[in-house]
Design an enzyme around this catalytic site. Structure first.
Site, PDB file in Angstrom:
ATOM      1  N   HIS A 268       0.754  -1.089   0.029  1.00 33.05           N
ATOM      2  CA  HIS A 268       0.005  -0.076   0.151  1.00 33.05           C
ATOM      3  C   HIS A 268       0.697   1.239   0.076  1.00 33.05           C
ATOM      4  CE1 HIS A 268      -3.532   2.341   1.318  1.00 33.05           C
ATOM      5  NE2 HIS A 268      -2.772   3.016   1.768  1.00 33.05           N
ATOM      6  N   GLU A 269       1.844   1.201   1.129  1.00 34.50           N
ATOM      7  CA  GLU A 269       2.569   2.493   0.944  1.00 34.50           C
ATOM      8  C   GLU A 269       3.539   2.657  -0.137  1.00 34.50           C
ATOM      9  OE1 GLU A 269       1.636   4.717   2.960  1.00 34.50           O
ATOM     10  OE2 GLU A 269       0.562   3.163   4.339  1.00 34.50           O
ATOM     11  N   HIS A 272       1.704   4.490  -3.001  1.00 30.63           N
ATOM     12  CA  HIS A 272       1.848   5.982  -2.719  1.00 30.63           C
ATOM     13  C   HIS A 272       3.300   6.215  -3.052  1.00 30.63           C
ATOM     14  CE1 HIS A 272      -1.719   7.015  -0.518  1.00 30.63           C
ATOM     15  NE2 HIS A 272      -1.378   6.090   0.261  1.00 30.63           N
ATOM     16  N   GLU A 298      -4.716   7.806  -3.116  1.00 36.05           N
ATOM     17  CA  GLU A 298      -5.059   6.415  -2.335  1.00 36.05           C
ATOM     18  C   GLU A 298      -5.547   5.631  -3.575  1.00 36.05           C
ATOM     19  OE1 GLU A 298      -4.521   5.473   0.214  1.00 36.05           O
ATOM     20  OE2 GLU A 298      -4.302   7.270   1.183  1.00 36.05           O
TER      21      GLU A 298
END
Length: 504
Positions: A268-269, A272, A298
C-alpha cells in the site's frame, strides 16, 4: 520576455521556495514518527510549529497575491496547460492559506505533534481517556480552522475536506457512497450465507520479522518502488511521505504472527511511493509537480495493495518465493489455500487489515463520525461510545478494546479530518483506472503472473503521476478513462472475484 511570463517565472520561484520549507517540515515529521525519543516530543512540537509559521508567512506573502492577480488577467494561458493549472491551483491554495491566521497554523502544528505522542501511548495502554484531552483540543482547533476558511453556506466539514479532495463536498461524497454501501452490504451478506470459511490460521503462523522485511522490500521493489530514492522504516501507523525529488520514505509495522499486516501495508505505502517518485521532478514545488488529490493518491496505493497484490496472478508470480522465505509457515500450504486466506471476507476491527469488501464500510463509519464531531453533533467525550455503537450497527461485532476501536487510526491525533473519505474514493478511482489500463495494455493478469509490472507502472506514471494537478480528480478520471466516477466498476470487480471464491 513578456510581463506575464516574467510574473509567472517569479511565481514559480516563490512556490518552490515555499515547498523547500515544507519539505524541511516533512523530514522532521518523518523522524518524529520513526526515531524521535519520546522525551523529545515537546521540543519537536516547537520546531514544527516554527516551521509551519515560516511556511505560512512565505506562502501568503502579498507579492504572491499580486502575481496571481496579474497572471489571471493575462489571456495567453491555454486551457489545461501546465501554466494555467499552476495558476489555478496556486490561487486555490493561496486563498485557503490567507484566511488562516499564522497563530492558528502554528498551534495546529504544535498540538498535532504532542497529540500524536499522546495517541501512541494511549493506544498502547488501551486508555481512551488519556487521549481525550488532546482530541478535544484538536477538534476545537479544526472547528476554528473550518470557520476561518468558510464555505459559502455548505457544511463546515467541507472546508476541511477540500484540503484533501479539492472541489469535493460531503454531499457529493455521500451520493457516491450511498449506492456503494448498498451493494457492499448485499455482497457481504451473500458471502456470509455461502458457508465457506477459508483457513485464515495460515496467516497467523510464525513469520519472522526480518524475513517479512526482506520479502516486503523485494515485492515493493519488484512492482516499481525505487529504493535508491527511498527507504522503509517502522512506525506506529504505516505512512508514506515524499520529502522531495529523490527522497521518499515508507513505513510499516510488523507482527510475527500476522503476515498480511506488514506485507500488504508495505505494498500500500509503496503504491503511494511510486506515485511520489513518478511526479515530474522539474516541477517540484508547483501544483503540476504535486499529486492531484488524496483520492487519486489512495487509488494508487489501494490498486497495488489489492487489485494487484491480492490477485491470483500476483501469487502465481510470488508464492514459490513466499514458501522459500517462510518454510515453517507455508511449506505444506497450497497456493490456492493461501490465496483464499488472504482474501477472506469477514467483519474485523482494524481498518488497515480489513478485506476489500468490508474496508469501505470502515471508511463510511469514520466519515459519519468526523462530520458529527466538526458539526458539534458529537462531542469528543462521547466518541468511544458512538464508535462502538455504530461499529456494531455496521459490522455486527463490538470492539473489545479502544485500540481495536476509536484509537486505532493516527488521523484524528494529527488533525487529518476530511482525509478518511479519500480511501473509499481511492478504491472507486482505482477500479476505473485498472479497467482502462487492462484494456490498453492487453491483459494485466498475464503480465502480473509473469512478474511484468513495468507496463502498469509506466502507464500510471504517464497517465496519472506526471499530470500532477493539471486536472482536478474527476476531470483526470474523465481524461484517462472517458468515464465519470461511479461505484459500478468497483462493485463489478469485487463481485467477479468473490463470486468465484465463495461460489455465489
Amino acid at each position: 520576455m513578456s510581463a506575464s511570463v516574467k510574473a509567472y517565472d517569479e511565481l514559480i520561484t516563490r512556490l518552490k521556495k515555499s515547498a523547500l520549507l515544507r519539505s524541511c517540515s516533512a523530514i522532521l515529521e518523518w523522524d518524529e514518527q520513526t526515531y524521535l525519543p519520546p522525551a523529545g516530543a515537546g521540543h519537536r512540537a516547537d520546531q514544527l510549529a516554527l516551521m509551519a509559521g515560516m511556511f505560512h508567512q512565505e506562502a501568503t506573502s502579498p507579492e504572491i497575491g499580486d502575481l496571481l492577480q496579474e497572471l489571471e488577467s493575462a489571456s495567453e494561458w491555454e486551457a489545461d496547460s501546465i501554466e494555467q493549472a499552476n495558476i489555478r491551483e496556486s490561487r486555490h491554495e493561496y486563498d485557503r492559506m490567507t484566511k488562516l491566521p499564522r497563530r492558528l497554523v502554528e498551534e495546529l502544528s504544535r498540538v498535532a505533534t504532542l497529540s500524536h505522542h499522546a495517541w501512541v501511548k494511549a493506544r498502547q495502554e488501551n486508555q481512551f481517556k488519556d487521549f481525550l484531552p488532546w482530541l478535544e483540543q484538536m477538534i476545537d482547533l479544526k472547528r476554528e480552522q473550518a470557520a476561518a476558511l468558510g464555505f459559502h453556506g455548505q457544511k463546515a466539514y467541507d472546508a476541511l475536506l477540500d484540503e484533501y479532495e479539492p472541489g469535493a463536498t460531503s454531499e457529493m461524497i455521500e451520493q457516491a457512497f450511498s449506492p456503494l454501501r448498498n451493494e457492499l452490504v448485499k455482497l457481504v451478506a451473500a458471502i456470509h450465507d455461502s458457508g465457506i470459511s477459508p483457513d485464515v490460521s495460515i496467516l497467523t503462523r510464525k513469520y519472522p520479522v526480518e524475513k517479512q522485511r526482506e520479502f516486503s522490500i523485494s515485492a515493493a521493489e519488484k512492482i516499481g518502488f525505487d529504493f535508491h530514492s527511498g527507504r522503509l522504516d517502522i512506525a506506529a501507523h504505516p505512512f508514506c511521505t515524499g520529502i522531495g525529488p529523490g527522497d521518499c520514505r515508507l513505513t510499516t509495522r510488523y507482527d510475527e504472527h500476522h503476515f498480511p499486516g506488514a506485507f500488504f501495508g508495505t505494498l500500500h505505502e509503496a503504491g503511494h511511493g511510486i506515485y511520489e517518485q513518478g511526479l515530474l521532478k522539474e516541477y517540484f514545488g508547483t501544483p503540476v509537480g504535486s499529486s492531484t488529490s488524496l483520492g487519486i493518491h489512495e487509488s494508487q496505493s489501494r490498486m497495488w495493495e489489492n487489485l494487484v497484490g491480492r490477485s491470483r496472478s500476483f501469487w502465481d508470480c510470488f508464492y514459490q518465493s513466499a514458501q522459500a522465505q517462510f518454510p515453517e509457515a507455508l511449506t505444506n500450504v497450497t497456493q490456492e489455500d493461501f490465496y483464499r486466506a488472504i482474501n477472506d471476507v469477514r467483519p474485523s476491527y482494524i481498518r488497515v487489515e480489513a478485506d476489500e469488501v468490508t474496508y469501505n464500510l470502515h471508511i463510511m463509519l469514520r466519515f459519519e463520525l468526523e462530520q458529527a464531531l466538526i458539526a458539534g453533533d458529537l462531542q469528543p467525550t462521547d466518541l468511544e461510545t458512538a464508535w462502538n455503537e455504530k461499529f456494531t450497527e455496521y459490522f455486527g461485532i463490538t470492539p473489545d478494546t479502544p485500540a481495536h476501536g476509536c484509537l486505532q487510526d493516527v488521523h484524528w491525533s494529527a488533525g487529518l479530518i476530511g482525509y478518511f473519505p479519500t480511501y473509499a474514493l481511492g478504491n472507486m478511482y482505482a477500479a476505473h483506472f485498472f479497467n482502462a489500463a487492462n484494456q490498453e495494455l492487453g491483459g494485466l493478469d498475464e503480465l502480473i503472473s509473469r512478474g511484468e509490472f513495468v507496463p502498469l507502472k509506466e502507464w500510471l506514471n504517464q497517465k496519472i503521476h506526471q499530470q500532477g494537478k493539471r486536472y482536478r480528480a474527476n476531470r483526470l478520471l474523465e481524461v484517462v478513462t472517458g468515464e465519470s466516477l461511479s461505484h459500478e466498476p468497483l462493485v463489478a470487480q469485487l463481485s467477479r472475484k468473490y463470486s468465484e471464491l465463495y461460489n455465489l
